[in-house]
Design a protein around this motif. Structure first.
Motif, PDB file in Angstrom:
ATOM      1  N   SER A   1       0.765  -1.235   0.000  1.00  0.00           N
ATOM      2  CA  SER A   1       0.000   0.000   0.000  1.00  0.00           C
ATOM      3  C   SER A   1       0.806   1.301   0.000  1.00  0.00           C
ATOM      4  CB  SER A   1      -0.994  -0.020   1.161  1.00  0.00           C
ATOM      5  OG  SER A   1      -1.741   1.152   1.180  1.00  0.00           O
ATOM      6  N   PRO A   2       1.605   1.589   1.018  1.00  0.00           N
ATOM      7  CA  PRO A   2       2.266   2.896   1.014  1.00  0.00           C
ATOM      8  C   PRO A   2       3.289   3.046  -0.122  1.00  0.00           C
ATOM      9  CG  PRO A   2       2.817   1.650   3.004  1.00  0.00           C
ATOM     10  CD  PRO A   2       1.865   0.828   2.211  1.00  0.00           C
ATOM     11  N   LEU A   3       3.975   1.960  -0.467  1.00  0.00           N
ATOM     12  CA  LEU A   3       4.958   2.034  -1.548  1.00  0.00           C
ATOM     13  C   LEU A   3       4.292   2.270  -2.896  1.00  0.00           C
ATOM     14  CD1 LEU A   3       7.307  -0.913  -0.528  1.00  0.00           C
ATOM     15  CD2 LEU A   3       7.661   1.532  -0.172  1.00  0.00           C
ATOM     16  N   ALA A   4       3.197   1.585  -3.149  1.00  0.00           N
ATOM     17  CA  ALA A   4       2.502   1.740  -4.428  1.00  0.00           C
ATOM     18  C   ALA A   4       1.915   3.136  -4.556  1.00  0.00           C
ATOM     19  CB  ALA A   4       1.410   0.686  -4.558  1.00  0.00           C
ATOM     20  N   GLU A   5       1.355   3.654  -3.475  1.00  0.00           N
ATOM     21  CA  GLU A   5       0.803   5.011  -3.513  1.00  0.00           C
ATOM     22  C   GLU A   5       1.910   6.024  -3.800  1.00  0.00           C
ATOM     23  OE1 GLU A   5      -1.509   5.809  -0.011  1.00  0.00           O
ATOM     24  OE2 GLU A   5      -2.671   3.972  -0.269  1.00  0.00           O
ATOM     25  N   ARG A   6       3.050   5.841  -3.169  1.00  0.00           N
ATOM     26  CA  ARG A   6       4.168   6.747  -3.414  1.00  0.00           C
ATOM     27  C   ARG A   6       4.680   6.617  -4.846  1.00  0.00           C
ATOM     28  NH1 ARG A   6       8.859   4.770  -0.698  1.00  0.00           N
ATOM     29  NH2 ARG A   6       9.372   3.983  -2.736  1.00  0.00           N
ATOM     30  N   ASP A   7       4.777   5.370  -5.345  1.00  0.00           N
ATOM     31  CA  ASP A   7       5.210   5.151  -6.728  1.00  0.00           C
ATOM     32  C   ASP A   7       4.301   5.883  -7.715  1.00  0.00           C
ATOM     33  OD1 ASP A   7       7.318   3.580  -5.950  1.00  0.00           O
ATOM     34  OD2 ASP A   7       6.317   1.668  -6.401  1.00  0.00           O
ATOM     35  N   LEU A   8       2.998   5.786  -7.499  1.00  0.00           N
ATOM     36  CA  LEU A   8       2.054   6.416  -8.421  1.00  0.00           C
ATOM     37  C   LEU A   8       2.114   7.935  -8.362  1.00  0.00           C
ATOM     38  CD1 LEU A   8      -0.917   3.939  -7.981  1.00  0.00           C
ATOM     39  CD2 LEU A   8       0.375   4.337 -10.070  1.00  0.00           C
ATOM     40  N   THR A   9       2.245   8.487  -7.179  1.00  0.00           N
ATOM     41  CA  THR A   9       2.347   9.954  -7.093  1.00  0.00           C
ATOM     42  C   THR A   9       3.668  10.435  -7.684  1.00  0.00           C
ATOM     43  OG1 THR A   9       3.121   9.765  -4.806  1.00  0.00           O
ATOM     44  CG2 THR A   9       0.783  10.228  -5.141  1.00  0.00           C
ATOM     45  N   ASP A  10       4.737   9.667  -7.507  1.00  0.00           N
ATOM     46  CA  ASP A  10       6.021  10.035  -8.117  1.00  0.00           C
ATOM     47  C   ASP A  10       5.956   9.987  -9.645  1.00  0.00           C
ATOM     48  OD1 ASP A  10       7.079  10.355  -5.615  1.00  0.00           O
ATOM     49  OD2 ASP A  10       8.197   8.452  -5.615  1.00  0.00           O
ATOM     50  N   LEU A  11       5.100   9.134 -10.180  1.00  0.00           N
ATOM     51  CA  LEU A  11       4.965   9.002 -11.631  1.00  0.00           C
ATOM     52  C   LEU A  11       4.004  10.040 -12.230  1.00  0.00           C
ATOM     53  CD1 LEU A  11       4.882   5.120 -11.899  1.00  0.00           C
ATOM     54  CD2 LEU A  11       6.715   6.641 -12.651  1.00  0.00           C
ATOM     55  N   GLY A  12       3.462  10.911 -11.408  1.00  0.00           N
ATOM     56  CA  GLY A  12       2.632  12.006 -11.916  1.00  0.00           C
ATOM     57  C   GLY A  12       1.140  11.823 -11.778  1.00  0.00           C
ATOM     58  N   ALA A  13       0.708  10.915 -10.933  1.00  0.00           N
ATOM     59  CA  ALA A  13      -0.730  10.711 -10.756  1.00  0.00           C
ATOM     60  C   ALA A  13      -1.357  11.922 -10.067  1.00  0.00           C
ATOM     61  CB  ALA A  13      -0.994   9.460  -9.933  1.00  0.00           C
ATOM     62  N   ILE A  14      -2.493  12.340 -10.567  1.00  0.00           N
ATOM     63  CA  ILE A  14      -3.232  13.452  -9.960  1.00  0.00           C
ATOM     64  C   ILE A  14      -3.928  12.972  -8.695  1.00  0.00           C
ATOM     65  CG2 ILE A  14      -5.106  15.090 -10.319  1.00  0.00           C
ATOM     66  CD1 ILE A  14      -4.614  14.750 -13.321  1.00  0.00           C
ATOM     67  N   THR A  15      -4.587  11.826  -8.821  1.00  0.00           N
ATOM     68  CA  THR A  15      -5.344  11.256  -7.712  1.00  0.00           C
ATOM     69  C   THR A  15      -4.949   9.797  -7.556  1.00  0.00           C
ATOM     70  OG1 THR A  15      -7.219  12.635  -8.350  1.00  0.00           O
ATOM     71  CG2 THR A  15      -7.684  10.845  -6.849  1.00  0.00           C
ATOM     72  N   VAL A  16      -4.829   9.361  -6.319  1.00  0.00           N
ATOM     73  CA  VAL A  16      -4.592   7.954  -6.016  1.00  0.00           C
ATOM     74  C   VAL A  16      -5.651   7.557  -5.003  1.00  0.00           C
ATOM     75  CG1 VAL A  16      -3.004   6.243  -5.064  1.00  0.00           C
ATOM     76  CG2 VAL A  16      -2.116   8.144  -6.423  1.00  0.00           C
ATOM     77  N   ALA A  17      -6.429   6.499  -5.330  1.00  0.00           N
ATOM     78  CA  ALA A  17      -7.519   6.086  -4.463  1.00  0.00           C
ATOM     79  C   ALA A  17      -7.663   4.567  -4.477  1.00  0.00           C
ATOM     80  CB  ALA A  17      -8.827   6.724  -4.926  1.00  0.00           C
ATOM     81  N   TRP A  18      -8.212   4.055  -3.404  1.00  0.00           N
ATOM     82  CA  TRP A  18      -8.473   2.619  -3.294  1.00  0.00           C
ATOM     83  C   TRP A  18      -9.890   2.328  -3.727  1.00  0.00           C
ATOM     84  CZ3 TRP A  18      -5.313  -1.385  -2.434  1.00  0.00           C
ATOM     85  CH2 TRP A  18      -4.013  -1.070  -2.025  1.00  0.00           C
ATOM     86  N   ALA A  19     -10.076   1.244  -4.461  1.00  0.00           N
ATOM     87  CA  ALA A  19     -11.393   0.786  -4.888  1.00  0.00           C
ATOM     88  C   ALA A  19     -11.690  -0.526  -4.212  1.00  0.00           C
ATOM     89  CB  ALA A  19     -11.432   0.602  -6.394  1.00  0.00           C
ATOM     90  N   GLY A  20     -12.908  -0.692  -3.766  1.00  0.00           N
ATOM     91  CA  GLY A  20     -13.321  -1.945  -3.148  1.00  0.00           C
ATOM     92  C   GLY A  20     -13.034  -2.015  -1.672  1.00  0.00           C
ATOM     93  N   GLY A  21     -12.484  -0.987  -1.092  1.00  0.00           N
ATOM     94  CA  GLY A  21     -12.275  -0.912   0.346  1.00  0.00           C
ATOM     95  C   GLY A  21     -11.169  -1.780   0.891  1.00  0.00           C
TER      96      GLY A  21
END
Length: 177
Positions: free
Chosen positions: A154-174
């Motif tokens: 979780s925290p690594l993937a969220e950081r990877d996506l924001t570093d790659l330029g993601a505007i929004t990062v969100a979890w689906a399905g809870g």
């Protein structure tokens, strides 16, 4: 993908670069959601050719064989008629209906198999509850990392996506890993 991490991008180029970088970092269960087809997404996601053609082929052959068999049965076996010296089993006369039965069988089978392979109809998905995801049909480009991906932390993937330029990062399905 039913559950996982979603990231929103403004341009298709940014999304393609992010997909390539995520695959190089070990993520394998990726998906892309775009408002229109993007050239290169299939290759970037590592998707191969669809198995649809090989699944439909036996249905096409069966349709052609069935069409030919019905014509042969009616013309040569059940109701043989001598019309103008024509033989009861006139194979060239059976070609058009044989071809049309092949097309009909493959079209119907292709439609049903395509729905099955795409897991349609899907009237609701947890992805639809992510705020802003409806823009995937208008002007935004989304990448999804499936919750079953072994590389998803979780925290690594969220950081990877924001570093790659993601505007929004969100979890689906809870579900969070």
């Amino acid at each position: 993908m039913k559950r996982g991490l979603l990231a929103e991008f403004e341009t298709p180029e940014a999304m393609l670069l992010a997909i390539a970088e995520l695959r190089s970092r070990g993520y394998r269960r990726l998906d892309a959601f775009t408002p229109y087809p993007i050239h290169g997404v299939d290759a970037a996601l590592g998707l191969g050719r669809s198995p649809l053609t090989w699944i439909v082929l036996p249905f096409a052959i069966a349709g052609a064989a069935g069409g030919y068999l019905v014509q042969w049965h009616n013309s040569a076996y059940a109701y043989p008629l001598n019309v103008g010296g024509r033989p009861a089993h006139a194979a060239p006369a059976f070609v058009p209906i044989t071809f049309e039965m092949m097309v009909l069988a493959s079209a119907l089978a292709g439609f049903v198999v395509m729905l099955f392979l795409a897991r349609l109809p899907e009237l609701w998905s947890p992805l639809f509850d992510v705020p802003g995801f409806e823009r995937a049909t208008i002007d935004r480009f989304w990448i999804g990392i499936d919750a079953r991906d072994p590389a998803l932390i979780s925290p690594l993937a969220e950081r990877d996506l924001t570093d790659l330029g993601a505007i929004t990062v969100a979890w689906a399905g809870g579900a969070r890993s």
